[in-house]
Write a protein that holds these residues in place. Structure first.
Motif, mmCIF file in Angstrom:
data_model
loop_
_atom_site.group_PDB
_atom_site.id
_atom_site.type_symbol
_atom_site.label_atom_id
_atom_site.label_comp_id
_atom_site.label_asym_id
_atom_site.label_seq_id
_atom_site.Cartn_x
_atom_site.Cartn_y
_atom_site.Cartn_z
ATOM 1 N N PHE A 1 0.820 -1.215 0.000
ATOM 2 C CA PHE A 1 0.000 0.000 0.000
ATOM 3 C C PHE A 1 0.852 1.261 0.000
ATOM 4 C CE2 PHE A 1 -3.591 -2.725 0.658
ATOM 5 C CZ PHE A 1 -4.627 -2.021 0.066
ATOM 6 N N LEU A 2 2.012 1.237 0.640
ATOM 7 C CA LEU A 2 2.900 2.393 0.541
ATOM 8 C C LEU A 2 3.426 2.543 -0.887
ATOM 9 C CD1 LEU A 2 4.897 2.087 3.882
ATOM 10 C CD2 LEU A 2 3.364 3.971 3.243
ATOM 11 N N THR A 3 3.741 1.431 -1.542
ATOM 12 C CA THR A 3 4.161 1.490 -2.945
ATOM 13 C C THR A 3 3.058 2.076 -3.809
ATOM 14 O OG1 THR A 3 5.629 -0.422 -2.666
ATOM 15 C CG2 THR A 3 4.939 0.118 -4.913
ATOM 16 N N ALA A 4 1.843 1.568 -3.640
ATOM 17 C CA ALA A 4 0.716 2.059 -4.436
ATOM 18 C C ALA A 4 0.431 3.525 -4.136
ATOM 19 C CB ALA A 4 -0.514 1.197 -4.163
ATOM 20 N N TYR A 5 0.485 3.897 -2.863
ATOM 21 C CA TYR A 5 0.224 5.291 -2.479
ATOM 22 C C TYR A 5 1.249 6.223 -3.119
ATOM 23 C CZ TYR A 5 -0.550 9.437 0.389
ATOM 24 O OH TYR A 5 -0.808 10.718 0.797
ATOM 25 N N PHE A 6 2.528 5.860 -3.027
ATOM 26 C CA PHE A 6 3.557 6.733 -3.581
ATOM 27 C C PHE A 6 3.402 6.849 -5.094
ATOM 28 C CE2 PHE A 6 7.719 8.261 -4.801
ATOM 29 C CZ PHE A 6 8.037 9.146 -3.782
ATOM 30 N N ALA A 7 3.127 5.736 -5.750
ATOM 31 C CA ALA A 7 2.960 5.761 -7.203
ATOM 32 C C ALA A 7 1.815 6.668 -7.621
ATOM 33 C CB ALA A 7 2.718 4.341 -7.721
ATOM 34 N N LEU A 8 0.683 6.569 -6.923
ATOM 35 C CA LEU A 8 -0.496 7.339 -7.320
ATOM 36 C C LEU A 8 -0.462 8.774 -6.823
ATOM 37 C CD1 LEU A 8 -3.688 5.092 -7.040
ATOM 38 C CD2 LEU A 8 -2.633 6.039 -9.084
ATOM 39 N N PHE A 9 -0.286 8.955 -5.521
ATOM 40 C CA PHE A 9 -0.516 10.263 -4.926
ATOM 41 C C PHE A 9 0.728 11.147 -4.846
ATOM 42 C CE2 PHE A 9 -3.942 7.567 -3.142
ATOM 43 C CZ PHE A 9 -5.008 8.220 -3.745
ATOM 44 N N GLU A 10 1.917 10.546 -4.845
ATOM 45 C CA GLU A 10 3.138 11.353 -4.848
ATOM 46 C C GLU A 10 3.629 11.616 -6.269
ATOM 47 O OE1 GLU A 10 4.962 12.789 -2.445
ATOM 48 O OE2 GLU A 10 3.762 12.150 -0.738
ATOM 49 N N LEU A 11 3.426 10.651 -7.173
ATOM 50 C CA LEU A 11 3.970 10.793 -8.521
ATOM 51 C C LEU A 11 2.909 11.091 -9.575
ATOM 52 C CD1 LEU A 11 6.688 7.970 -8.632
ATOM 53 C CD2 LEU A 11 6.929 10.367 -7.977
ATOM 54 N N ALA A 12 1.858 10.286 -9.647
ATOM 55 C CA ALA A 12 0.906 10.411 -10.761
ATOM 56 C C ALA A 12 -0.127 11.514 -10.550
ATOM 57 C CB ALA A 12 0.195 9.079 -10.999
ATOM 58 N N HIS A 13 -0.593 11.717 -9.326
ATOM 59 C CA HIS A 13 -1.608 12.737 -9.014
ATOM 60 C C HIS A 13 -2.819 12.651 -9.966
ATOM 61 C CE1 HIS A 13 0.962 14.780 -6.108
ATOM 62 N NE2 HIS A 13 1.940 14.727 -6.990
ATOM 63 N N GLY B 1 -0.117 12.056 -20.459
ATOM 64 C CA GLY B 1 -0.246 10.813 -19.710
ATOM 65 C C GLY B 1 1.013 10.533 -18.927
ATOM 66 N N LYS B 2 0.892 9.638 -17.948
ATOM 67 C CA LYS B 2 2.018 9.336 -17.067
ATOM 68 C C LYS B 2 2.199 7.825 -16.963
ATOM 69 C CE LYS B 2 1.055 13.477 -14.326
ATOM 70 N NZ LYS B 2 0.597 13.993 -13.023
ATOM 71 N N LEU B 3 3.404 7.376 -17.181
ATOM 72 C CA LEU B 3 3.792 5.979 -17.003
ATOM 73 C C LEU B 3 4.616 5.886 -15.729
ATOM 74 C CD1 LEU B 3 4.207 3.033 -17.905
ATOM 75 C CD2 LEU B 3 6.048 3.846 -19.409
ATOM 76 N N VAL B 4 4.138 5.103 -14.763
ATOM 77 C CA VAL B 4 4.823 4.956 -13.479
ATOM 78 C C VAL B 4 5.380 3.540 -13.388
ATOM 79 C CG1 VAL B 4 4.657 5.156 -10.980
ATOM 80 C CG2 VAL B 4 3.244 6.625 -12.425
ATOM 81 N N LEU B 5 6.691 3.437 -13.172
ATOM 82 C CA LEU B 5 7.389 2.154 -13.108
ATOM 83 C C LEU B 5 7.821 1.874 -11.678
ATOM 84 C CD1 LEU B 5 9.849 2.810 -16.085
ATOM 85 C CD2 LEU B 5 7.483 2.046 -16.186
ATOM 86 N N TYR B 6 7.641 0.623 -11.241
ATOM 87 C CA TYR B 6 8.110 0.258 -9.910
ATOM 88 C C TYR B 6 8.652 -1.165 -9.868
ATOM 89 C CZ TYR B 6 3.426 -1.806 -9.602
ATOM 90 O OH TYR B 6 2.289 -2.541 -9.843
ATOM 91 N N GLY B 7 8.998 -1.741 -11.025
ATOM 92 C CA GLY B 7 9.574 -3.073 -11.055
ATOM 93 C C GLY B 7 9.840 -3.528 -12.473
ATOM 94 N N PHE B 8 10.532 -4.666 -12.581
ATOM 95 C CA PHE B 8 10.908 -5.238 -13.877
ATOM 96 C C PHE B 8 10.750 -6.757 -13.824
ATOM 97 C CE2 PHE B 8 13.000 -1.202 -13.335
ATOM 98 C CZ PHE B 8 12.821 -0.582 -14.560
ATOM 99 N N HIS B 9 9.569 -7.210 -13.399
ATOM 100 C CA HIS B 9 9.369 -8.622 -13.091
ATOM 101 C C HIS B 9 9.577 -9.541 -14.282
ATOM 102 C CE1 HIS B 9 6.648 -7.509 -9.407
ATOM 103 N NE2 HIS B 9 7.877 -7.076 -9.297
ATOM 104 N N SER B 10 9.226 -9.097 -15.474
ATOM 105 C CA SER B 10 9.297 -10.002 -16.623
ATOM 106 C C SER B 10 10.734 -10.355 -16.996
ATOM 107 C CB SER B 10 8.588 -9.387 -17.834
ATOM 108 O OG SER B 10 9.274 -8.229 -18.285
#
Length: 343
Positions: free
Chosen positions: A127-139, A234-243
């Motif tokens: 949830f901290l990851t999701a929060y930072f991605a949405l509310f700190e970066l993407a807005h 538009g905004k692309l937010v990256l937080y991993g490279f699982h593939s």
């Protein structure tokens, strides 16, 4: 205390359980006896030797683990608002796979009344990851459309719930049919099952004008198309490279990693300007010492939990000694929600 130790990079056999003396709290810290410990894909990346902050802050050997829930067993001399016996959960930059965890006071929070220990242990990292991605970066603005990859996983499920709170339309992408209902239950307005239909054709059908925000932890397998399917702006937010990492065997395929690295798109600032698009990225483990970020994010998240607007993640439990099985399950790509270790 018992703790999981990884002596050097490798597969599941590197996860060994050892004993050492219990830690003592720093003057402004606490020691917690976890009753549940969150397992994250980042822990697997740490085990493989590919996690940058693990190399920077710890090196080998290392005890992985970012989150836990349990009972306070000792507090530092300067800590006056917690006492032994208090039920808490929290975050730690590594060291979480242990039966005693010592952390600064600001990284520990009161256990939510709506959560049990396992649910709380699986809550903060995703949830901290999701929060930072949405509310700190993407807005995102209310009414905008979000595309969420890996929507039935821990962070993906958190993004769906927070996207709904933000008033956005959320489109979740899952990789197997058994994950569709899980994504819908977490708030997805539409779900793309890429095991049954072409991902990008479906994405265009659902949102012909593109996506205001795309949240992508896949890396090279989707990164180019995620960018191409942004709305303008538009905004692309990256937080991993699982593939780029293995689905079985537990060890990196170095030839594949090298090939995927070469195929990873490079975003030119001139193109970004012309496309009216933004690419943003972050690593949560570098933010744990930021008390202002943690307090604001957890304050808002826990208020939404108390209001019933955030549901606890579905949890699968593994005994502490079966940590290798937990990693193997997580890397398989078949799991839903969060995995936790139970000492």
């Amino acid at each position: 205390m018992r703790h999981v130790v990884i002596p050097r990079a490798g597969g599941y056999d590197r996860l060994t359980v050892e004993t050492r003396p219990d830690p003592l709290p720093e003057p402004t810290g606490v020691v917690v006896a976890p009753e549940a410990i969150g397992v994250n894909y980042a822990d697997c990346v740490v085990r493989m030797g590919l996690y940058s902050s693990a190399r920077e802050y710890v090196g080998w050997p290392i005890t992985p683990g970012f989150e836990f829930a349990g009972t306070v067993c000792a507090v530092g001399a300067s800590v006056t608002d917690l006492a032994p016996g208090d039920r808490v959960f929290g975050v730690t930059r590594f060291g979480g796979y242990a039966t005693r965890v010592a952390v600064p006071r600001h990284q520990v929070f009161a256990l939510p009344a709506r959560f049990d220990m396992a649910q709380a242990a699986g809550f903060p990292a995703v949830f901290l990851t999701a929060y930072f991605a949405l509310f700190e970066l993407a807005h995102p603005r209310p009414g905008q459309t979000l595309l969420v990859h890996s929507a039935a996983g821990g962070v993906g499920g958190a993004l769906l719930q927070l996207g709904r709170i933000a008033g956005c339309r959320t489109v979740g992408v899952v990789g197997a049919s058994h994950k569709v209902e899980a994504a819908r239950a977490l708030g997805a307005d539409a779900v793309i099952d890429k095991s049954r239909e072409d991902l990008w054709r479906a994405a265009e059908r659902i949102s012909p004008q593109g996506y205001d925000v795309v949240l992508d932890a896949n890396g090279v397998s989707t990164l180019s198309e995620s960018y191409k399917h942004l709305a303008r702006p538009g905004k692309l937010v990256l937080y991993g490279f699982h593939s780029m990492l293995p689905r079985q065997g537990g060890r990196p395929n170095w030839l594949k990693l090298a090939a995927d690295f070469l195929r990873t798109p490079r975003f030119n600032p001139l193109d970004l300007t012309s496309d009216n698009a933004s690419v943003l990225a972050f690593n949560l483990s570098y933010l744990f010492e930021r008390r202002d970020v943690l307090e604001e994010a957890m304050g808002r998240l826990l208020a939404w939990v108390d209001e019933g607007r955030i549901l606890p993640p579905p949890v699968t439990r593994f005994p502490f000694g079966q940590v290798a099985d937990a990693h193997r399950a997580l890397e398989s790509g078949t799991t839903v929600g969060k995995l936790v270790l139970v000492p």
